[in-house]
Design a protein around this motif. Sequence first.
Motif, PDB file in Angstrom:
ATOM      1  N   VAL B 177      94.264  50.811  82.674  1.00 42.65           N
ATOM      2  CA  VAL B 177      93.779  50.816  84.055  1.00 42.65           C
ATOM      3  C   VAL B 177      94.937  51.415  85.049  1.00 42.65           C
ATOM      4  N   SER B 178      96.159  50.988  84.455  1.00 37.53           N
ATOM      5  CA  SER B 178      97.190  51.425  85.516  1.00 37.53           C
ATOM      6  C   SER B 178      97.498  52.870  85.046  1.00 37.53           C
ATOM      7  N   ALA B 179      97.195  53.447  84.025  1.00 35.69           N
ATOM      8  CA  ALA B 179      97.466  54.678  83.742  1.00 35.69           C
ATOM      9  C   ALA B 179      96.476  55.531  84.361  1.00 35.69           C
ATOM     10  N   ARG B 180      95.068  54.898  84.802  1.00 29.10           N
ATOM     11  CA  ARG B 180      94.326  55.786  85.355  1.00 29.10           C
ATOM     12  C   ARG B 180      94.536  55.738  86.817  1.00 29.10           C
ATOM     13  N   ARG B 181      95.212  54.590  87.275  1.00 29.43           N
ATOM     14  CA  ARG B 181      95.515  54.842  88.603  1.00 29.43           C
ATOM     15  C   ARG B 181      96.693  55.684  88.913  1.00 29.43           C
ATOM     16  N   LEU B 182      97.601  55.691  88.067  1.00 22.22           N
ATOM     17  CA  LEU B 182      98.549  56.648  87.997  1.00 22.22           C
ATOM     18  C   LEU B 182      98.203  58.147  88.090  1.00 22.22           C
ATOM     19  N   ASP B 183      97.011  58.359  87.385  1.00 21.25           N
ATOM     20  CA  ASP B 183      96.559  59.859  87.280  1.00 21.25           C
ATOM     21  C   ASP B 183      95.912  60.038  88.689  1.00 21.25           C
ATOM     22  N   ASP B 184      95.270  58.920  89.019  1.00 24.46           N
ATOM     23  CA  ASP B 184      94.352  59.122  90.514  1.00 24.46           C
ATOM     24  C   ASP B 184      95.790  59.556  91.596  1.00 24.46           C
ATOM     25  N   LEU B 185      96.751  58.890  91.507  1.00 18.45           N
ATOM     26  CA  LEU B 185      97.728  58.975  92.497  1.00 18.45           C
ATOM     27  C   LEU B 185      98.230  60.472  92.274  1.00 18.45           C
ATOM     28  N   ILE B 186      98.538  60.981  91.167  1.00 15.02           N
ATOM     29  CA  ILE B 186      98.942  62.266  91.165  1.00 15.02           C
ATOM     30  C   ILE B 186      98.061  63.454  91.525  1.00 15.02           C
ATOM     31  N   LEU B 187      96.841  63.246  91.331  1.00 17.80           N
ATOM     32  CA  LEU B 187      95.497  63.982  91.887  1.00 17.80           C
ATOM     33  C   LEU B 187      95.519  64.084  93.257  1.00 17.80           C
ATOM     34  N   GLU B 188      95.834  62.804  93.940  1.00 15.71           N
ATOM     35  CA  GLU B 188      95.733  62.549  95.365  1.00 15.71           C
ATOM     36  C   GLU B 188      96.935  63.211  95.997  1.00 15.71           C
ATOM     37  N   LEU B 189      98.051  63.215  95.385  1.00 15.30           N
ATOM     38  CA  LEU B 189      99.230  63.609  95.926  1.00 15.30           C
ATOM     39  C   LEU B 189      99.003  65.324  95.878  1.00 15.30           C
ATOM     40  N   ARG B 190      98.656  65.940  95.009  1.00 15.06           N
ATOM     41  CA  ARG B 190      98.373  67.267  94.945  1.00 15.06           C
ATOM     42  C   ARG B 190      97.214  67.791  95.945  1.00 15.06           C
ATOM     43  N   GLU B 191      96.204  66.814  96.152  1.00 11.37           N
ATOM     44  CA  GLU B 191      95.229  67.249  97.054  1.00 11.37           C
ATOM     45  C   GLU B 191      95.982  67.291  98.656  1.00 11.37           C
ATOM     46  N   SER B 192      96.611  66.052  98.782  1.00  5.01           N
ATOM     47  CA  SER B 192      97.085  66.137 100.085  1.00  5.01           C
ATOM     48  C   SER B 192      98.216  66.901 100.557  1.00  5.01           C
ATOM     49  N   LEU B 193      99.135  66.711  99.470  1.00  6.16           N
ATOM     50  CA  LEU B 193     100.403  67.382 100.054  1.00  6.16           C
ATOM     51  C   LEU B 193     100.472  69.041  99.232  1.00  6.16           C
ATOM     52  N   GLY B 194      99.490  69.251  98.400  1.00  4.19           N
ATOM     53  CA  GLY B 194      99.612  70.611  97.696  1.00  4.19           C
ATOM     54  C   GLY B 194     100.922  70.853  96.862  1.00  4.19           C
ATOM     55  N   THR B 195     101.407  69.792  96.243  1.00  4.68           N
ATOM     56  CA  THR B 195     102.856  69.691  95.694  1.00  4.68           C
ATOM     57  C   THR B 195     102.228  70.305  94.047  1.00  4.68           C
TER      58      THR B 195
END
Lengths: 377, 252
Positions: B177-195
């Motif tokens: 579950v934590s691993a999944r949340r971390l993946d979501d975080l990475i996706l979210e940051l890419r979407e919102s910041l374009g990093t």
Amino acid sequence: MTPPGELRVQRAASDRLQILLSGSWRLGEAPPSADDVQREFERAPEVRSAELDASQVGDWDTGLLTFLVGLERLCADRKIDLEKNGLPQGAMRLLALAAAVPEKKDARKTAPKASFLVHVGNESADFVRSAGELLAFIGDAVVALMNFIRGRARFRRADLGLLMASCGAEALPIVTLICFLVGLILAFIGAIQLALFGAQIYVADLVGIAMVRLMAAIMTGIVMAGRTGGAFAAQLGTMQVNQEIDALKTLGISPMEFLVLPRMLALGLMMPLLCLYANVMGILGGMVVGVGMLDIGLVQYYNETARAVNLWNLGIGLFSGTVFGVIVALAGCMRGMQCARSASAVGDAATSAVVTAIVGIIVSTALITIICNILGI
Amino acid sequence: MDEKQAHIHVEDLTMAYGDFVLMRDLTFTIRHGDIFIIMGGSGCGKSTMMTILIGLKAPARGRVLYGDVDFWAAGPETRDGIIRRGGVMYQSGALWSSMTLAENIALPLETYTDLSAARIREVVELKLALVGMAGFASFYPSEISGGMQKRAGIARAMALDPEVLFFDEPSAGLDPVSARRLDDLILELRESLGTTMVVVTHELASIFAIGNNSVFLDAAKRTMTATGDPKQLLAETRDPTLRLFLTRGETS
């Protein structure tokens, strides 16, 4: 209770061996090994095939498996067909599992036996390289110091304060103990000789000059090498293991400025103060002997000490102390920064930091003494 | 920003430890806004690849281009400048253990910006909140769990709003579950910041969930055998090693 493991080898035909296993094949009960079979093979070089019958095997564990692996390798080497019957299900499956991933040929480390000359050569090359590393590290430290003087070095002022407390104030008890006792010991040694000439009063000169000029700095330096130098190496070594130093580098923060510089400054600033304190403690130690044992008056002892010790002695002592502080800090930080990534490497770094620091202290003492002698001070 | 523009280009790269060549002939391109996966079996040199990209270890041969700049041929100052625009999350977090989380995140800000202490505190709280760790500012790294250390590591990596973020095995040692949340975080940051994100991992679930570009390092062949979108690679590859890797060895 099953009987212990037994191995019987018999000829089934002129070119066929039968291998019978029976009893309990447990590792702890020393079952027969594949070497026994090998002897049979050597006695009968014409054998082309072998049959293994393990239906009589009772208990088994790794002891049976190692035998089977050995036997299979043996048969493969001698190009003998091996037929396996009656093996326990579990053993069959484990054997298959062990053979599933083939051995990686180049993974095994072959340490070629080096000759004596090669050893000497390697060691000399290592020595030259480590001397080079030492010089490079000192160079980096000087650059960091220049940056600090120009006010451009990046480190946390709070860290410097903490380090100064830990290698200054917190070292006072051990410095008190060591230097007081060294003063006391010096006074005892001197007292026995000087009393022969009725010159007990010169104990004050002996203790005063020895402590102020040399002994206080050396003793404090050695205490700090063990206490603080080792700690620096362990701290930086652990940071290396945890990739914390990599994290600094990838932020573009120089570990030399951020970690090494405050440690060097803290010890360089604190050591002369500690030496000054150690001087007082040593003289007190001598005074206890002088007043208590040799019946020299307190004021008399003080006056004699004040007369004997001049400013040059004090200056040389404090200068040596500062040099030792920088040496201890550099040795500790360098060994910590060079630390490899394992727990034992951190231990090695701490050990080697203390050794390097003590060697450095003794060598520089010799140099300072010789130079002072030439200058006549 | 042009999505298709190359951000990091690796050309003809050989990595080696002394005489031991780990990987040779590596050529691939990481584009702006990619979530780029460096994948491969254990010991194939994924992490070493990352140390080369972030300037900790020089390659034996070949070039790494950041935009038009040859990363390893440039002087240490240029290299520092490039690396400062990137953030790195290390495998174990690598938070500085003598400082609190707030101090960890504040250090790059104090070093490279002229922000006031109050503004820095605001930024620190924001970054911690972004990784779901609001309220932990005054904790020391040893007082929080491994998963939290990794998330705090991301918060520190993001402190200077980097153009590219590197992750070394982000989900290693985490529960699913934590691993999944971390993946979501990475996706979210890419979407919102374009990093641009560069992720070293061998977790299949993560690879397919977040990656849109990748390179596969084959430990046996000592080189890369494929590059591209992992989902597409799975559909199209004929290489048995890669297929085995992407399907966990399960034949369908």
